[in-house]
Enzyme design. Structure first.
Site, PDB file in Angstrom:
ATOM      1  N   ASP A   1     -40.504  83.211   3.499  1.00 35.14           N
ATOM      2  CA  ASP A   1     -40.327  84.212   4.304  1.00 35.14           C
ATOM      3  C   ASP A   1     -38.787  84.837   4.310  1.00 35.14           C
ATOM      4  O   ASP A   1     -38.852  86.128   4.518  1.00 35.14           O
ATOM      5  CB  ASP A   1     -40.373  83.532   5.853  1.00 35.14           C
ATOM      6  CG  ASP A   1     -40.764  84.050   7.109  1.00 35.14           C
ATOM      7  OD1 ASP A   1     -41.459  85.394   6.708  1.00 35.14           O
ATOM      8  OD2 ASP A   1     -41.031  83.976   7.998  1.00 35.14           O
TER       9      ASP A   1
ATOM     10  N   ASP B   1     -46.593  82.606  11.190  1.00 30.78           N
ATOM     11  CA  ASP B   1     -45.720  81.934  11.940  1.00 30.78           C
ATOM     12  C   ASP B   1     -46.219  81.079  13.023  1.00 30.78           C
ATOM     13  O   ASP B   1     -45.585  80.281  13.584  1.00 30.78           O
ATOM     14  CB  ASP B   1     -45.117  83.321  12.937  1.00 30.78           C
ATOM     15  CG  ASP B   1     -44.095  83.989  11.740  1.00 30.78           C
ATOM     16  OD1 ASP B   1     -43.869  83.520  10.955  1.00 30.78           O
ATOM     17  OD2 ASP B   1     -44.111  85.183  12.107  1.00 30.78           O
TER      18      ASP B   1
END
Length: 541
Positions: free
Chosen positions: A383, A436
């Site tokens: 990420d 997420d």
């Protein structure tokens, strides 16, 4: 339907490669290539250009303010409505021949410096300058390196080419056109972010309880079968829970490679047809997820239909309840796909997305804390790299470009939960990527399965604290988004340390870390669902 289970793992890897928390529509920009200096120190802000044609309010356009000139007012009530006129010459690279006193002048981009246009317009009495770009995109207007001590005292705004064409058409077809310029401030917190936070936390909460309930029911059933067969088949192995896929360390590491390759492909091939392909894949996954969730809920009231099966080619044994629900799910997904560009389409996208996430968390399991740590650590690095570090290699954030669909001509990819910003004058959406929610959700669902098998209370277990850590990490993500003026942030940068750190710290403190790390379930006396563990221990003795 078990034939589809291996396909789910592949689909999940594709889906979770598209995560980041991005707040759409940044209104303040910094640019290291255009450093501030005296007379040229404005932030790059988006500017609303409201128009009136023959004193009747008309279209509104959006431009970007220049690094130089006076700051643009933020409140609409403080903005002055002024007459719009064309420059002569059109590029304003020399003193205008027409009178501009008190007017806003519209000029073409041309070949001379932006500051030169502003100086000529100001000298002719103009109160503001609208520079029309020669492309559909906006361009940040800066000062030349050799320009010093600039003293431009009127606002300068650039508009895209299509906006300029519309304004010119207004001027040609009417007696008067007036405009006012203002740059409204975005609220520090929008209620959309609160609802998005609740959606993410609620999705993990529902998926965790469903996963733990299924694991407990399977454990009870396996224990019963093993007890019945203990005398006849003493070396019986544990029965594997049907339809569940356990992640191992190898697949957790390969996730980074697969997801990165998929992300680069999306970045390079981002176009309208590729977005259409993603929409089809999303609809397939959403239909399966929505169908699974509805069947699980409705089977409580239609138990007989849920337990009666019919053989269907390719799909195998399918319950009558599934056959009844499937057409409704397919119709829902098709309607969303057809009308996905309308203002309320985000509702359908969120319903399909939440159902998909819950179903994936029910199917894919983290077997122990070691695998969960490897998976989240890899996702943490992934990420950060594709949001921040990728700018060094691609000159823009690959993750943010893909999430927003900047090159596709559409409003972003569908693998996101989104809610429109309700009190934001700039509109846009608050969004969060599936990853997420999915990746931390795998660890949180594991914590509740462990708590239930270990008969731990909510406070003495790990699930409550893991949920609290996730919620806090996501909250800090939104705080960071606001502090960074809406620039995209990798949510896992904040979520992973809180969630994983809390789990590891509590496990160490309570003395459960060794069991959590390797076994992933409490040690129990024989006979039990994991009978082979007892047998192996007896053989060692």
């Amino acid at each position: 339907m078990d034939l589809w289970r291996p396909c789910w793992v592949v689909f999940v890897l594709g889906v979770i490669s598209l995560f980041c928390s991005v707040r759409a529509g940044d209104i303040v920009h910094e640019d290291d290539l255009a450093p501030k200096k005296p007379g040229c120190a404005n932030d790059f802000v988006l500017v609303k250009v409201q128009t009136w044609v023959n004193d009747i309010e008309d279209a509104e356009f959006v431009g970007v303010g220049a690094r130089f000139g006076t700051a643009i007012v933020s409140k609409e009530k403080n903005a002055n409505q002024r007459r719009l006129t064309l420059s002569d010459p059109r590029d304003c690279c020399s003193a205008p021949k027409n009178k501009l006193t008190g007017n806003v002048v519209m000029v073409d981009r041309g070949l001379c410096k932006f500051t030169a246009k502003a100086n000529f317009a100001e000298a002719a009495g103009a109160k503001a300058v609208l520079i029309i770009n020669n492309q559909k995109e906006l361009y940040k207007m800066v000062c030349e390196p050799n320009e010093t001590d600039l003293d431009i005292r009127i606002p300068v705004v650039m508009l895209p080419q299509d906006a300029g064409a519309s304004l010119e058409k207004m001027l040609m077809n009417s007696t008067s056109v007036s405009v006012q310029l203002y740059s409204p401030l975005r609220p520090v917190v929008d209620i959309a972010e609160v609802f998005l936070w609740l959606m993410a936390v609620g999705t993990i909460l529902c998926a965790s309880y469903w996963s733990a309930w299924g694991a407990r029911e399977a454990a009870i059933e396996q224990e019963k079968l093993l007890k019945d067969a203990a005398d006849e088949i003493p070396r019986t192995k544990a029965i594997v829970t049907s339809g569940v896929v356990d992640i191992n360390i190898t697949s957790a590491v390969l996730f980074v490679v697969i997801a990165s390759c998929f992300l680069v492909i999306l970045y390079k091939l981002m176009s309208l047809w590729f977005i259409e392909l993603l929409v089809v894949l999303f609809c397939i996954g959403g239909v399966e997820g929505l169908q699974t969730c509805l069947v699980a809920l409705l089977s409580r009231w239609f138990k007989r239909s849920g337990e009666s099966y019919i053989k269907v080619p390719v799909f195998g044994a399918v319950s009558y309840l599934t056959l009844a629900v499937s057409p409704l799910c397919i119709a829902f997904a098709v309607v969303w796909a057809v009308y996905r560009n309308v203002s309320f389409a985000w509702i359908g996208q969120d319903i399909l997305g939440i159902a998909l996430i819950i179903t994936v968390l029910q199917i894919v399991h983290v077997p122990n804390l070691k695998v969960g740590t490897v998976l989240l650590s890899c996702a943490f690095l992934y990420d950060i790299f594709w949001v921040f570090v990728s700018t060094k290699f691609f000159h823009e954030s690959v993750m943010i470009v893909v999430a927003r669909g900047d090159r596709s001509g559409e409003d972003g990819i569908p693998m996101l939960l989104k809610i429109p910003r309700m009190f934001d004058p700039w509109g846009g959406y608050s969004i969060i990527g599936f990853g997420d929610i999915l990746l931390p959700g795998l660890l949180i669902a594991f914590s509740l399965r462990y708590d239930w098998l270990a008969n731990k209370t909510l406070r003495a277990g790990y699930f409550l604290w893991a949920m609290f850590a996730y919620g806090l990490g996501l909250l800090i993500t939104y705080v960071a988004l606001n502090l960074m003026d809406g620039h995209g942030q990798p949510a896992l940068l904040y979520i992973v340390p809180f969630t994983l750190g809390t789990f590891l710290t509590l496990g160490k403190k309570r003395g459960d870390l060794k069991v959590l790390w390797s076994r992933g379930e409490p040690v129990r006396p024989c006979p039990h669902i994991q009978l082979h563990h007892c047998q192996e221990s007896n053989e060692e003795k």
